[in-house]
Motif scaffolding. Structure first.
Motif, short mmCIF file in Angstrom:
data_model
loop_
_atom_site.label_atom_id
_atom_site.label_comp_id
_atom_site.label_asym_id
_atom_site.label_seq_id
_atom_site.Cartn_x
_atom_site.Cartn_y
_atom_site.Cartn_z
N LEU A 1 0.70 -1.27 -0.04
CA LEU A 1 -0.01 0.33 0.13
C LEU A 1 0.83 0.43 0.30
N LYS A 2 1.60 1.16 1.02
CA LYS A 2 2.85 2.01 1.14
C LYS A 2 3.77 2.49 -0.68
N ALA B 1 -7.29 4.61 -4.55
CA ALA B 1 -5.73 3.65 -4.53
C ALA B 1 -6.21 3.31 -3.24
N ARG B 2 -6.08 3.45 -2.18
CA ARG B 2 -6.03 3.18 -0.76
C ARG B 2 -7.46 2.30 -0.35
N ARG C 1 -6.81 -0.94 -2.32
CA ARG C 1 -6.07 -2.63 -1.91
C ARG C 1 -6.63 -2.67 -0.49
N THR D 1 -6.62 2.59 -10.32
CA THR D 1 -7.14 3.65 -10.22
C THR D 1 -6.78 4.76 -10.87
N LEU E 1 1.76 6.07 -7.21
CA LEU E 1 0.35 7.56 -7.34
C LEU E 1 1.01 8.83 -7.27
N ILE E 2 1.23 9.30 -6.23
CA ILE E 2 1.72 10.30 -6.12
C ILE E 2 2.73 11.20 -7.34
N ASP F 1 2.78 1.21 -3.53
CA ASP F 1 1.15 2.28 -4.29
C ASP F 1 1.01 3.60 -4.24
N ARG F 2 1.38 3.78 -3.53
CA ARG F 2 0.72 5.40 -2.88
C ARG F 2 1.85 6.62 -3.45
N THR F 3 3.03 6.06 -2.97
CA THR F 3 4.16 6.27 -3.43
C THR F 3 4.26 6.39 -5.02
N LEU G 1 -6.63 9.19 -4.48
CA LEU G 1 -5.28 8.46 -3.29
C LEU G 1 -5.81 7.75 -2.20
#
Length: 293
Positions: free
Chosen positions: A11-12, A119-120, A123, A138, A18-19, A14-16, A116
């Motif tokens: 998750l972390k 995406a969260r 997951r 996403t 995506l940002i 993917d978030r990075t 965001l």
């Protein structure tokens, strides 16, 4: 515990990613705008801070004052000549691209929290076994959202053509040449800011978690449908504000930056509804002043 740790790491990551992708898309959009978006002049040359653009419609006043001569006595180009000479198929395509990239640059900051959050949610659903494992969908949500703004861009270009043809909009600087166009757009935006439709769309944009929970669709196709739905609400919230670019200048960086900041404040601040109503009052006074000056 190991599974939870792996899911959290995924998750972390993917978030990075995506940002980073959102930042890159925003940077590319703004860079293209600053370079003129395919126009013969740069955006800096087509920008000025003016409350009443129509008063200097015949005298281009760029932020680089030495780049273009001022001729306050010149007359606007004949609308029919501008239409015949300027609106080839290539110009239409360029204008659609310009409007779409501009909308991406302006709306990306305010839609980023929703992207965001989507995406969260995907997951977390995969982690709990409610969503099939695989790549996060996403990107399809964002694609659906941007597709709606492409539709808006097509409509904006059609309106721009009509305004240029009538002589109300400068074909070269892309700002208002008519006090009545300026006052009319300002007044329409003021009225829409306090309309029930605006309030409903703004309330939706301020509650991304509620939208995801009530409109959830599985898979990539479902994500795109959700993005289209959210984009429709977003256009419903902001179309009148985007129309203000016909007053100050479609490529006027001063107005583009101001509208971007206002949309962000309106959607993300707790007092967004109050901000919207204050803006309505300001726009109404501005419209009256435009007629009187």
């Amino acid at each position: 515990m190991t599974t939870d740790t792996a899911a959290e790491a995924l998750l972390k990551r993917d978030r990075t990613m995506l940002i980073a992708g959102l930042l890159l898309l925003g940077a590319l959009s703004w860079t293209w705008l600053l370079r003129g978006a395919g126009m013969e002049m740069s955006a800096w040359q087509m920008s000025r801070a003016a409350l009443f653009p129509h008063l200097g419609a015949d005298a281009p006043m760029s932020m680089d004052s030495g780049s273009m001569p001022m001729d306050s006595g010149s007359m606007p180009m004949d609308p029919g000549a501008m239409d015949a000479a300027g609106w080839s198929a290539g110009r239409v395509a360029m204008m659609v691209a310009m409007w779409w990239v501009m909308m991406i640059a302006m709306m990306l900051p305010s839609v980023a929290p929703m992207v965001l959050l989507h995406a969260r949610a995907v997951r977390h659903g995969q982690r709990r076994g409610r969503i099939a494992p695989g790549p996060v969908s996403t990107i399809w949500f964002l694609a659906g959202y941007l597709l709606v703004w492409l539709g808006f861009s097509l409509a904006a270009v059609a309106l721009q053509w009509l305004l240029e043809r009538s002589g109300a909009l400068s074909g070269s600087m892309l700002w208002s040449q008519s006090r009545w166009l300026s006052a009319g757009v300002l007044a329409a935006a003021a009225i829409y800011q306090v309309s029930p439709l605006k309030g409903m769309c703004l309330a939706h944009c301020q509650a991304p978690a509620e939208y995801l929970s009530t409109h959830w669709r599985p898979g990539s196709g479902g994500a795109m449908r959700m993005g289209v739905g959210h984009g429709a609400y977003c256009v419903g919230c902001c179309w009148a504000l985007m129309a203000l670019l016909f007053v100050g200048g479609v490529m006027n960086l001063v107005w583009i930056a101001a509208l971007t900041a206002f949309v962000l404040a309106e959607k993300l601040l707790p007092a967004g509804q109050a901000v919207s109503r204050i803006a309505a009052l300001v726009l109404a006074v501005w419209a009256v002043a435009t007629v009187l000056v």
